[in-house]
Design a protein around this motif. Structure first.
Motif, PDB file in Angstrom:
ATOM      1  N   TYR A  90      43.220  39.883  49.536  1.00 50.97           N
ATOM      2  CA  TYR A  90      43.719  41.163  49.025  1.00 50.97           C
ATOM      3  C   TYR A  90      45.057  41.026  48.309  1.00 50.97           C
ATOM      4  N   LYS A  91      45.700  39.866  48.400  1.00 49.91           N
ATOM      5  CA  LYS A  91      47.000  39.694  47.756  1.00 49.91           C
ATOM      6  C   LYS A  91      46.890  39.240  46.293  1.00 49.91           C
ATOM      7  N   TYR A  92      45.693  38.880  45.854  1.00 47.18           N
ATOM      8  CA  TYR A  92      45.515  38.473  44.459  1.00 47.18           C
ATOM      9  C   TYR A  92      45.561  39.688  43.539  1.00 47.18           C
ATOM     10  N   SER A  93      46.037  39.459  42.321  1.00 48.46           N
ATOM     11  CA  SER A  93      46.118  40.528  41.326  1.00 48.46           C
ATOM     12  C   SER A  93      45.858  39.916  39.954  1.00 48.46           C
ATOM     13  N   PRO A  94      45.570  40.752  38.952  1.00 49.73           N
ATOM     14  CA  PRO A  94      45.383  40.211  37.591  1.00 49.73           C
ATOM     15  C   PRO A  94      46.567  39.376  37.124  1.00 49.73           C
ATOM     16  N   LEU A  95      47.799  39.781  37.476  1.00 50.09           N
ATOM     17  CA  LEU A  95      48.977  39.042  37.025  1.00 50.09           C
ATOM     18  C   LEU A  95      48.958  37.609  37.522  1.00 50.09           C
ATOM     19  N   PHE A  96      48.491  37.388  38.752  1.00 53.22           N
ATOM     20  CA  PHE A  96      48.428  36.034  39.293  1.00 53.22           C
ATOM     21  C   PHE A  96      47.516  35.161  38.443  1.00 53.22           C
ATOM     22  N   PHE A  97      46.370  35.700  38.026  1.00 60.09           N
ATOM     23  CA  PHE A  97      45.428  34.897  37.245  1.00 60.09           C
ATOM     24  C   PHE A  97      45.820  34.815  35.777  1.00 60.09           C
ATOM     25  N   GLN A  98      46.582  35.785  35.283  1.00 64.73           N
ATOM     26  CA  GLN A  98      47.185  35.634  33.965  1.00 64.73           C
ATOM     27  C   GLN A  98      48.119  34.425  33.966  1.00 64.73           C
ATOM     28  N   GLU A 131      40.863  37.567  33.169  1.00 68.03           N
ATOM     29  CA  GLU A 131      42.170  37.134  32.672  1.00 68.03           C
ATOM     30  C   GLU A 131      42.079  35.788  31.954  1.00 68.03           C
ATOM     31  N   HIS A 132      40.845  35.355  31.652  1.00 68.31           N
ATOM     32  CA  HIS A 132      40.584  34.154  30.855  1.00 68.31           C
ATOM     33  C   HIS A 132      41.034  32.864  31.536  1.00 68.31           C
ATOM     34  N   ALA A 133      41.013  32.857  32.850  1.00 64.19           N
ATOM     35  CA  ALA A 133      41.311  31.621  33.569  1.00 64.19           C
ATOM     36  C   ALA A 133      40.100  30.693  33.477  1.00 64.19           C
ATOM     37  N   PRO A 134      40.285  29.410  33.174  1.00 64.52           N
ATOM     38  CA  PRO A 134      39.149  28.488  33.066  1.00 64.52           C
ATOM     39  C   PRO A 134      38.369  28.446  34.380  1.00 64.52           C
ATOM     40  N   PRO A 135      37.098  28.786  34.381  1.00 64.80           N
ATOM     41  CA  PRO A 135      36.353  28.863  35.647  1.00 64.80           C
ATOM     42  C   PRO A 135      36.280  27.546  36.401  1.00 64.80           C
ATOM     43  N   ASP A 136      36.222  26.425  35.677  1.00 66.28           N
ATOM     44  CA  ASP A 136      36.126  25.130  36.358  1.00 66.28           C
ATOM     45  C   ASP A 136      37.466  24.658  36.902  1.00 66.28           C
ATOM     46  N   LEU A 161      51.222  28.035  45.056  1.00 66.01           N
ATOM     47  CA  LEU A 161      51.563  29.123  44.133  1.00 66.01           C
ATOM     48  C   LEU A 161      51.475  30.443  44.882  1.00 66.01           C
ATOM     49  N   ASP A 162      52.582  31.143  44.962  1.00 63.48           N
ATOM     50  CA  ASP A 162      52.590  32.423  45.667  1.00 63.48           C
ATOM     51  C   ASP A 162      52.046  33.530  44.766  1.00 63.48           C
ATOM     52  N   THR A 163      51.573  34.602  45.395  1.00 61.16           N
ATOM     53  CA  THR A 163      51.034  35.749  44.668  1.00 61.16           C
ATOM     54  C   THR A 163      52.135  36.745  44.320  1.00 61.16           C
ATOM     55  N   PHE A 164      51.851  37.626  43.349  1.00 59.65           N
ATOM     56  CA  PHE A 164      52.847  38.560  42.838  1.00 59.65           C
ATOM     57  C   PHE A 164      52.772  39.930  43.513  1.00 59.65           C
ATOM     58  N   GLY A 211      60.646  35.910  37.371  1.00 60.77           N
ATOM     59  CA  GLY A 211      59.614  36.562  36.589  1.00 60.77           C
ATOM     60  C   GLY A 211      58.488  35.616  36.197  1.00 60.77           C
ATOM     61  N   GLU A 212      57.465  36.179  35.556  1.00 63.80           N
ATOM     62  CA  GLU A 212      56.260  35.409  35.243  1.00 63.80           C
ATOM     63  C   GLU A 212      56.544  34.242  34.308  1.00 63.80           C
ATOM     64  N   GLU A 213      57.351  34.453  33.275  1.00 63.36           N
ATOM     65  CA  GLU A 213      57.640  33.374  32.325  1.00 63.36           C
ATOM     66  C   GLU A 213      58.251  32.174  33.038  1.00 63.36           C
ATOM     67  N   ASP A 214      59.227  32.434  33.874  1.00 63.75           N
ATOM     68  CA  ASP A 214      59.892  31.366  34.613  1.00 63.75           C
ATOM     69  C   ASP A 214      58.932  30.705  35.596  1.00 63.75           C
ATOM     70  N   TYR A 215      58.091  31.503  36.226  1.00 65.58           N
ATOM     71  CA  TYR A 215      57.093  31.006  37.187  1.00 65.58           C
ATOM     72  C   TYR A 215      56.156  30.017  36.504  1.00 65.58           C
ATOM     73  N   VAL A 216      55.630  30.382  35.336  1.00 68.66           N
ATOM     74  CA  VAL A 216      54.722  29.506  34.596  1.00 68.66           C
ATOM     75  C   VAL A 216      55.436  28.229  34.174  1.00 68.66           C
ATOM     76  N   ARG A 217      56.640  28.386  33.657  1.00 71.05           N
ATOM     77  CA  ARG A 217      57.399  27.218  33.204  1.00 71.05           C
ATOM     78  C   ARG A 217      57.678  26.255  34.347  1.00 71.05           C
ATOM     79  N   MET A 218      58.110  26.797  35.495  1.00 74.32           N
ATOM     80  CA  MET A 218      58.437  25.941  36.633  1.00 74.32           C
ATOM     81  C   MET A 218      57.197  25.255  37.191  1.00 74.32           C
ATOM     82  N   ALA A 219      56.079  25.979  37.248  1.00 68.95           N
ATOM     83  CA  ALA A 219      54.842  25.383  37.755  1.00 68.95           C
ATOM     84  C   ALA A 219      54.414  24.206  36.890  1.00 68.95           C
TER      85      ALA A 219
END
Length: 310
Positions: A90-98, A131-136, A161-164, A211-219
């Motif tokens: 229940y903690k997943y959201s579209p933003l996480f998969f974006q 959210e266009h995440a690669p299924p594989d 990776l933590d959820t938003f 924020g999301e930009e920093d999260y993606v960059r750091m990951a």
């Protein structure tokens, strides 16, 4: 009465006091809460003493013992960088998969390891596809048995990776204690910020994104160069398993005791006993409006050098 965050949010005024920390509930947001805020020095959520709760992890060792192979628990073979999220569905959201869609593009060959919570996989896969995440790139495995789950997650997960929408709490603490670095990005609500308080009280404190930009960059950076940066964080976590404030339960208990005594001293000095406010209003919701609003703050104290995980 003190609300100790069995629920990650306000009691709605049922309790007179709220146990918090400056990260999960910044002072500038305290006015939104009807309770008086009691600030712990590091983190406010009492978490397990993992040494007592997971002795099998220490017996097996992070790298020792006969562990399972990746294939035996449902992960693909190979040494690809393995992002993981073990929060409940229940903690997943579209933003996480974006965010994951962008991370996957920056870390080719990496996978995202999720758990197969009952009736959740289909919904999660649909959300990820939208959210266009690669299924594989997303791999589900069965929930692991309690006695081995930390050991197997530590062996095979490279970065949590933590959820938003709702951050991990006890799960993030477990991962950090097991040596798995955890990346989080706090939101505005307390349920979105507890993971940040947990991470900042550990040796992975640099992994709080803005924020999301920093999260993606750091990951992506942590996965680059065959995960060299993530391995460095893991080494620091494993070395500080007995000394980080997050895992020093005796220190937490002592800080909490000081907070209770300080709270009582303020109440005793500020309240006048009278009708409807028995015991100076302590423990009586009805007495709350007549008491002055205050914040009790406990300053950090030095760690106990002899602490060995309690």
């Amino acid at each position: 009465t003190i609300f100790d965050q069995g629920f990650a949010g306000s009691s709605g005024g049922v309790a007179t006091h709220f146990n918090a920390d400056r990260v999960s509930l910044p002072p500038e947001l305290a006015a939104r809460y009807p309770e008086r805020i009691l600030y712990m020095p590091f983190f406010s959520n009492p978490l397990n003493n993992h040494r007592h709760a997971s002795p099998e992890f220490l017996r097996g060792g992070v790298r020792g013992g006969e562990g399972s192979t990746r294939e035996s628990i449902g992960l693909p073979a190979g040494d690809m960088f393995t992002f993981a999220c073990f929060n409940t569905g229940y903690k997943y959201s579209p933003l996480f998969f974006q965010a994951w869609s962008r991370i996957a593009a920056l870390a080719p060959g990496a996978i995202l390891w999720l758990l197969r919570w009952p009736e959740a996989e289909g919904h999660v896969r649909a959300m990820a596809a939208k959210e266009h995440a690669p299924p594989d790139s997303i791999v589900f495995t069965q929930v692991l048995p309690k006695e081995v789950h930390l050991l197997e997650k530590s062996r095979h997960a490279s970065l949590f990776l933590d959820t938003f929408a709702f951050s991990g709490h006890g799960t993030v603490s477990q991962m950090l204690w097991a040596g798995v670095p955890a990346l989080t990005s706090p939101g505005e609500r307390i349920g979105q910020r507890i993971a940040a308080a947990v991470v900042l009280a550990s040796s992975a404190r640099a992994l709080v994104a803005r924020g999301e930009e920093d999260y993606v960059r750091m990951a992506a950076a942590l996965a680059s160069n065959r995960g060299a940066k993530a391995q460095g964080v893991r080494a620091r976590l494993e070395a500080a398993r007995d000394t980080d404030p997050l895992f020093d339960i005796p220190r937490y208990v002592a800080d909490y005791e000081r907070l209770l005594f300080a709270t009582w001293d303020v109440l005793a000095a500020s309240a006048t006993p009278g009708p409807g406010i028995p015991n100076a209003g302590f423990g009586e919701v009805g007495g709350a409006p007549s008491l002055p609003r205050f914040h009790t703050i406990v300053a950090p104290r030095p760690p106990n050098p002899s602490h060995r995980g309690g």
